[in-house]
Design a protein around this motif. Structure first.
Motif, PDB file in Angstrom:
ATOM      1  N   UNK A 272       1.911 -21.786 -29.863  1.00  0.00           N
ATOM      2  CA  UNK A 272       1.396 -22.884 -30.670  1.00  0.00           C
ATOM      3  C   UNK A 272       0.320 -22.389 -31.637  1.00  0.00           C
ATOM      4  N   UNK A 273      -0.584 -21.547 -31.152  1.00  0.00           N
ATOM      5  CA  UNK A 273      -1.636 -20.990 -32.001  1.00  0.00           C
ATOM      6  C   UNK A 273      -1.011 -20.194 -33.155  1.00  0.00           C
ATOM      7  N   UNK A 274      -0.015 -19.373 -32.835  1.00  0.00           N
ATOM      8  CA  UNK A 274       0.622 -18.546 -33.867  1.00  0.00           C
ATOM      9  C   UNK A 274       1.328 -19.411 -34.910  1.00  0.00           C
ATOM     10  N   UNK A 275       1.989 -20.472 -34.467  1.00  0.00           N
ATOM     11  CA  UNK A 275       2.698 -21.358 -35.399  1.00  0.00           C
ATOM     12  C   UNK A 275       1.745 -22.080 -36.342  1.00  0.00           C
ATOM     13  N   UNK A 276       0.509 -22.306 -35.910  1.00  0.00           N
ATOM     14  CA  UNK A 276      -0.473 -23.014 -36.725  1.00  0.00           C
ATOM     15  C   UNK A 276      -1.194 -22.104 -37.720  1.00  0.00           C
ATOM     16  N   UNK A 277      -0.987 -20.805 -37.621  1.00  0.00           N
ATOM     17  CA  UNK A 277      -1.628 -19.876 -38.542  1.00  0.00           C
ATOM     18  C   UNK A 277      -1.072 -20.089 -39.938  1.00  0.00           C
ATOM     19  N   UNK A 278      -1.917 -19.976 -40.962  1.00  0.00           N
ATOM     20  CA  UNK A 278      -1.431 -20.175 -42.327  1.00  0.00           C
ATOM     21  C   UNK A 278      -0.471 -19.063 -42.750  1.00  0.00           C
ATOM     22  N   UNK A 279       0.428 -19.418 -43.630  1.00  0.00           N
ATOM     23  CA  UNK A 279       1.358 -18.433 -44.182  1.00  0.00           C
ATOM     24  C   UNK A 279       0.581 -17.551 -45.148  1.00  0.00           C
ATOM     25  N   UNK A 280       0.793 -16.262 -45.073  1.00  0.00           N
ATOM     26  CA  UNK A 280       0.081 -15.321 -45.932  1.00  0.00           C
ATOM     27  C   UNK A 280       0.948 -14.905 -47.103  1.00  0.00           C
ATOM     28  N   UNK A 281       0.331 -14.815 -48.251  1.00  0.00           N
ATOM     29  CA  UNK A 281       1.011 -14.300 -49.445  1.00  0.00           C
ATOM     30  C   UNK A 281       0.840 -12.792 -49.553  1.00  0.00           C
ATOM     31  N   UNK A 282      -0.024 -12.249 -48.710  1.00  0.00           N
ATOM     32  CA  UNK A 282      -0.293 -10.819 -48.745  1.00  0.00           C
ATOM     33  C   UNK A 282       0.696 -10.058 -47.885  1.00  0.00           C
ATOM     34  N   UNK A 283       1.141  -8.944 -48.375  1.00  0.00           N
ATOM     35  CA  UNK A 283       1.968  -8.063 -47.570  1.00  0.00           C
ATOM     36  C   UNK A 283       1.050  -7.205 -46.708  1.00  0.00           C
ATOM     37  N   UNK A 284       1.532  -6.761 -45.559  1.00  0.00           N
ATOM     38  CA  UNK A 284       0.685  -5.903 -44.735  1.00  0.00           C
ATOM     39  C   UNK A 284       0.442  -4.571 -45.442  1.00  0.00           C
ATOM     40  N   UNK A 285      -0.635  -3.866 -45.090  1.00  0.00           N
ATOM     41  CA  UNK A 285      -0.881  -2.561 -45.690  1.00  0.00           C
ATOM     42  C   UNK A 285       0.292  -1.627 -45.445  1.00  0.00           C
ATOM     43  N   UNK A 286       0.485  -0.685 -46.328  1.00  0.00           N
ATOM     44  CA  UNK A 286       1.648   0.202 -46.240  1.00  0.00           C
ATOM     45  C   UNK A 286       1.681   1.031 -44.969  1.00  0.00           C
ATOM     46  N   UNK A 287       0.534   1.249 -44.333  1.00  0.00           N
ATOM     47  CA  UNK A 287       0.535   2.064 -43.125  1.00  0.00           C
ATOM     48  C   UNK A 287       0.754   1.261 -41.849  1.00  0.00           C
ATOM     49  N   UNK A 288       0.894  -0.040 -41.935  1.00  0.00           N
ATOM     50  CA  UNK A 288       1.031  -0.863 -40.743  1.00  0.00           C
ATOM     51  C   UNK A 288       2.361  -0.593 -40.048  1.00  0.00           C
ATOM     52  N   UNK A 289       2.283  -0.111 -38.832  1.00  0.00           N
ATOM     53  CA  UNK A 289       3.468   0.095 -38.017  1.00  0.00           C
ATOM     54  C   UNK A 289       4.344   1.266 -38.421  1.00  0.00           C
TER      55      UNK A 289
END
Length: 93
Positions: A58-75
């Motif tokens: 529920x907490x995750x679903x309520x998070x706002x949608x981000x227009x930012x892409x993750x940093x290139x080094x993520x994962x």
């Protein structure tokens, strides 16, 4: 005789698993709980707490949608620095 397999999803998870479900570090998860931004844990026994998976979802679903892409080094896997890679680099130059 027929054997039936039933998949059971956990209803309550530890702090480490809750953080992992949200792709957060345990430290970030703890900070959000302390700030009151994250649901509080449930008392499971005198010395054990856990988070309801439904609260985490529920907490995750309520998070706002981000227009930012993750940093290139993520994962991304980091390249290995071994002799074979160095030789290949030198040979190509």
């Amino acid at each position: 005789m027929t054997i039936t397999t039933v998949a059971i999803s956990p209803r309550v998870v530890s702090k480490e698993i809750a953080a992992q479900l949200l792709s957060l570090s345990v430290k970030s998860f703890e900070r959000l709980v302390a700030q009151g931004s994250m649901p509080k844990p449930r008392q499971l026994s005198p010395n054990r707490v856990g988070w309801l998976v439904s609260d985490i979802d529920s907490w995750a679903e309520k998070r706002p949608v981000s227009e930012l892409l993750p940093p290139s080094n993520t994962g991304a896997p980091k390249p290995r620095n071994n002799a074979q890679n160095h030789t290949g680099s030198l040979g190509a130059a």
